[in-house]
Scaffold this active site. Structure first.
Site, PDB file in Angstrom:
ATOM      1  N   CYS A  99       0.876  -1.172   0.000  1.00 13.60           N
ATOM      2  CA  CYS A  99       0.000   0.000   0.000  1.00 13.60           C
ATOM      3  C   CYS A  99       0.913   1.221   0.000  1.00 13.60           C
ATOM      4  O   CYS A  99       1.497   1.542   1.037  1.00 13.60           O
ATOM      5  CB  CYS A  99      -0.922  -0.020   1.223  1.00 13.60           C
ATOM      6  N   HIS A 118      -1.336  -4.919 -10.409  1.00  9.23           N
ATOM      7  CA  HIS A 118      -1.946  -3.750 -11.069  1.00  9.23           C
ATOM      8  C   HIS A 118      -2.104  -3.988 -12.559  1.00  9.23           C
ATOM      9  O   HIS A 118      -1.217  -4.555 -13.200  1.00  9.23           O
ATOM     10  CB  HIS A 118      -1.081  -2.507 -10.847  1.00  9.23           C
ATOM     11  N   GLU A 164      -9.624   0.130  -6.779  1.00 16.86           N
ATOM     12  CA  GLU A 164      -8.763  -0.740  -5.974  1.00 16.86           C
ATOM     13  C   GLU A 164      -9.423  -2.084  -5.639  1.00 16.86           C
ATOM     14  O   GLU A 164     -10.615  -2.150  -5.296  1.00 16.86           O
ATOM     15  CB  GLU A 164      -8.401  -0.052  -4.652  1.00 16.86           C
ATOM     16  N   CYS A 166      -4.174   6.146  -5.117  1.00 13.72           N
ATOM     17  CA  CYS A 166      -3.597   4.814  -4.923  1.00 13.72           C
ATOM     18  C   CYS A 166      -2.103   4.944  -5.197  1.00 13.72           C
ATOM     19  O   CYS A 166      -1.710   5.175  -6.351  1.00 13.72           O
ATOM     20  CB  CYS A 166      -4.244   3.810  -5.871  1.00 13.72           C
ATOM     21  N   GLY A 213      -0.687   2.200  -7.248  1.00 13.47           N
ATOM     22  CA  GLY A 213      -1.263   2.358  -8.586  1.00 13.47           C
ATOM     23  C   GLY A 213      -0.560   3.434  -9.389  1.00 13.47           C
ATOM     24  O   GLY A 213      -0.365   3.296 -10.602  1.00 13.47           O
TER      25      GLY A 213
HETATM   26  N1  LIG Z   1      -6.159  -2.268  -2.732  1.00 11.73           N
HETATM   27  C1  LIG Z   1      -4.736  -2.637  -2.775  1.00 11.73           C
HETATM   28  C2  LIG Z   1      -4.062  -2.304  -1.436  1.00 11.73           C
HETATM   29  C3  LIG Z   1      -4.006  -0.805  -1.174  1.00 11.73           C
HETATM   30  C4  LIG Z   1      -3.287  -0.074  -2.267  1.00 11.73           C
HETATM   31  C5  LIG Z   1      -3.430   1.439  -2.261  1.00 11.73           C
HETATM   32  N2  LIG Z   1      -4.253   1.998  -1.232  1.00 11.73           N
HETATM   33  C6  LIG Z   1      -2.070   2.119  -2.301  1.00 11.73           C
HETATM   34  O1  LIG Z   1      -1.948   3.263  -1.846  1.00 11.73           O
HETATM   35  O2  LIG Z   1      -1.122   1.503  -2.858  1.00 11.73           O
HETATM   36  C7  LIG Z   1      -4.610  -4.133  -3.042  1.00 11.73           C
HETATM   37  O3  LIG Z   1      -5.564  -4.863  -2.786  1.00 11.73           O
HETATM   38  O4  LIG Z   1      -3.523  -4.537  -3.506  1.00 11.73           O
END
Ligand SMILES: N[C@H](CCC[C@H](N)C(=O)O)C(=O)O
Length: 286
Positions: A85, A171, A220, A229, A232
């Site tokens: 994250c 991703h 997400e 994100c 992301g």
């Molecule tokens: N939903 C993402 C985790 C949080 C990623 C995002 N909040 C960030 O800032 O990288 C996943 O399931 O891999």
């Protein structure tokens, strides 16, 4: 979540509410506290009407490896535990410094994805060494016969041209002409559970402004569209670069604000810089 049996069991639990460009978190010190949350309890707490409301819960633990300062765990709003994250890493760094759990500005931490180095900088910014982008389909995981810069992913009646990469979490990034009219919820949900992503995927919608600037929205995994994100943004910058569309330094404008991404390509480490804000401290009845 394994029990941290050293600290006494707590009846109420202190937490900090934080965000990175509007991607919001509940951050819990499970070093001086000892909390356990079931998947269902995380879902309840993440609810923005019946709970506290957050995109992810971050749980700070003692290091699993003596080389690291900390370990931290990441749980999406749906209760799923994940490995990375980016915005959360910046808030984690701010949290451990604010709480006096460390007094250095360079912090080493491990997550399920591996080890990271975080740097607390001037003006409240945090730089995260996010490691190397991993384009190997098997490591993402993504079903493909070979590694490509752009994949064709078909649904019943639609065809998508996507880049796919792991930043420690999976991703998929597609280029769109206008970020504001992209069908983020529809396509995000469809690709997010496409059978070629056996563990699901975070879906990024990238509008290229020029070789140094993009706009990005992300649907997400486990949370839906968020205001930002971090991983992301890293994924979009890396994919845009291997597709020959972006330079090594990119400003990523998300609905919640801007991040700076630097990646010199191939085996280099990718770095992300952005803010991390504390909103309030609260407590949860266990
Ligand atoms: N939903 C993402 C985790 C949080 C990623 C995002 N909040 C960030 O800032 O990288 C996943 O399931 O891999």
């Amino acid at each position: 979540m394994p029990q941290n049996n050293k600290a006494p069991k707590t009846a109420t639990l202190q937490f900090s509410k934080m965000h990175g460009l509007g991607n919001d978190f509940v951050v819990i010190d499970n070093i001086t506290q000892n909390a356990y949350f079931s998947k269902e309890r995380i879902q309840q707490l993440s609810d923005r009407n019946f709970g506290i409301g957050f995109d992810q819960m971050l749980v700070v633990e003692p290091p699993y490896d003596p080389e690291q300062d900390f370990h931290y765990r990441i749980f999406n709003a749906d209760g799923s535990e994940v490995s990375q994250c980016g915005n959360g890493a910046r808030c984690f760094a701010r949290f451990v410094k604010n709480k006096g759990l460390i007094n250095k500005n360079k912090i080493t931490v491990s997550t399920k994805a591996g080890k990271m180095i975080l740097y607390l900088e001037r003006e409240g910014l945090v730089t995260v060494n996010m490691g190397r982008p991993n384009f190997s389909p098997a490591d993402i995981p993504f079903k493909a016969n070979k590694k490509e810069n752009t994949y064709i992913i078909r649904d019943q009646e639609q065809t998508f041209f996507c880049g796919v990469v792991s930043m420690g979490n999976p991703h998929c990034v597609l280029e769109v002409p206008d970020i504001d009219t992209a069908d983020v919820d529809g396509i995000g949900a469809l690709l997010g559970q496409h059978e070629r992503f056996p563990e699901g995927v975070n879906v990024g919608f990238m509008q290229i402004i020029n070789r140094k600037q993009i706009k990005l929205r992300v649907f997400e995994r486990g949370a839906g569209e968020t205001l930002a994100c971090g991983s992301g943004a890293c994924a979009a910058a890396a994919i845009g670069q291997i597709q020959g569309k972006l330079d090594q330094e990119v400003e990523v404008e998300l609905p919640g604000g801007k991040l700076k991404i630097k990646w010199q390509g191939s085996d280099a480490m990718l770095k992300m810089t952005g803010p991390a804000e504390h909103v309030y401290d609260g407590q949860i009845q266990l």
